[in-house]
Design an enzyme around this catalytic site. Structure first.
Site, short mmCIF file in Angstrom:
data_model
loop_
_atom_site.label_atom_id
_atom_site.label_comp_id
_atom_site.label_asym_id
_atom_site.label_seq_id
_atom_site.Cartn_x
_atom_site.Cartn_y
_atom_site.Cartn_z
N ARG A 71 52.21 -43.14 80.42
CA ARG A 71 51.96 -41.59 80.36
C ARG A 71 53.24 -41.08 81.30
NH1 ARG A 71 46.13 -40.24 81.95
NH2 ARG A 71 45.82 -41.68 80.34
N GLU A 74 36.04 -46.98 83.96
CA GLU A 74 36.24 -46.48 82.81
C GLU A 74 35.83 -47.77 82.21
OE1 GLU A 74 39.74 -44.58 82.44
OE2 GLU A 74 39.20 -42.74 82.67
N ASP A 107 45.03 -48.42 78.94
CA ASP A 107 43.58 -47.66 78.11
C ASP A 107 44.06 -49.44 77.09
OD1 ASP A 107 42.99 -46.21 80.05
OD2 ASP A 107 43.71 -44.54 78.61
#
Length: 272
Positions: A111, A245, A163
């Site tokens: 990212r 997460e 992710d």
């Protein structure tokens, strides 16, 4: 390539293409710099598809289906870029999962820092709650920094964090999100959440809620078992989960533990 991997590659590759199409293109103009002015990735970075084309890619931040409701700056292509070490670790996990009828699916990989900056600007705009009903229905936007949902730096920008989830095979592509469509809470029952072809993990991806904590005791039965399937597969290949997460993993021996990169996500950013 082992016969099993070759067979399932033939099965999954057309679906990878369908997922990319389903993801849709950008809903608004992107504001990145001209290509000749953009930084390039170090040679240690690769496109995941070049290392393992069987891993499904559903790159959410290239699309408006994310907590901001708009495509994110820096995502110029719907592709996963990682350090080679991280990509090879995912490949090893994928080979083991394929043998049991599953595939990994990545939602986000490297990212750019400019994307993280976009998240920060969005979080500071308290009037923008376009996607609240899906991604953070029980969290006041004033709490996003204090509760750790948004930060000025992200491990993703170091290139070895991703992710991801697990999809049963044969995989069916997730339908594209239509901006303006009715939203449902990310922590609701699977048949009431936005459709996703993954195993039921108890919440959707990017759910700003304590139910997304990997070991939250309220997540039981099949949902807990699915989280453990992902956790065990990733830990066996040298990745560590972020406890808050269930979808977030980082390579333990990441090559750039202290460097936050800002090259855009695009094939042209890679040196090879």
């Amino acid at each position: 390539m082992p016969k099993l991997t070759a067979l399932l590659r033939a099965l999954v590759l057309p679906l990878v293409t369908l997922v990319a199409v389903a993801a849709g293109g950008p809903a608004q103009a992107r504001t990145d710099r001209p290509a000749h002015q953009e930084p390039k990735a170090p040679p240690q970075f690769v496109a995941l598809r070049n290392v393992d084309p069987t891993i499904i890619q559903e790159m959410r931040y290239y699309t408006p289906h994310n907590f901001t409701g708009a495509p994110i700056t820096g995502y110029q292509a719907p592709m996963c870029i990682l350090t080679r070490a991280a990509a090879e670790g995912l490949h090893r996990a994928q080979v083991r999962l394929l043998r049991n009828g599953y595939s990994l699916k990545v939602y986000d990989c490297y990212r750019p820092q400019r994307a993280v900056d976009t998240f920060v600007s969005w979080a500071e705009d308290l009037d923008d709650t376009t996607m609240k009903a899906e991604f953070y229905p029980q969290v006041d936007k004033t709490r996003l920094f204090a509760d750790g949902y948004i930060a000025a730096k992200s491990g993703h920008s170091r290139g070895s964090t991703m992710d991801l989830t697990i999809v049963p095979l044969p995989a069916r592509p997730t339908r594209p999100y239509r901006p303006g469509e009715p939203l449902t809470p990310c922590y609701g029952p699977k048949d009431q959440r936005f459709p996703d072809n993954s195993l039921d993990m108890g919440t959707g991806f990017d759910c700003f809620d304590t139910l997304a904590h990997t070991l939250d005791p309220r997540i039981q039965g099949v949902q807990h078992a699915n989280r453990m399937l992902l956790k065990n597969a990733m830990e066996a290949q040298g990745f560590t989960n972020l406890p808050e997460e269930w979808w977030h993993y980082t390579l333990n021996a990441e090559p750039f533990p202290d460097t936050y990169f800002d090259f855009p996500i695009d094939r042209g950013s890679l040196t090879r």
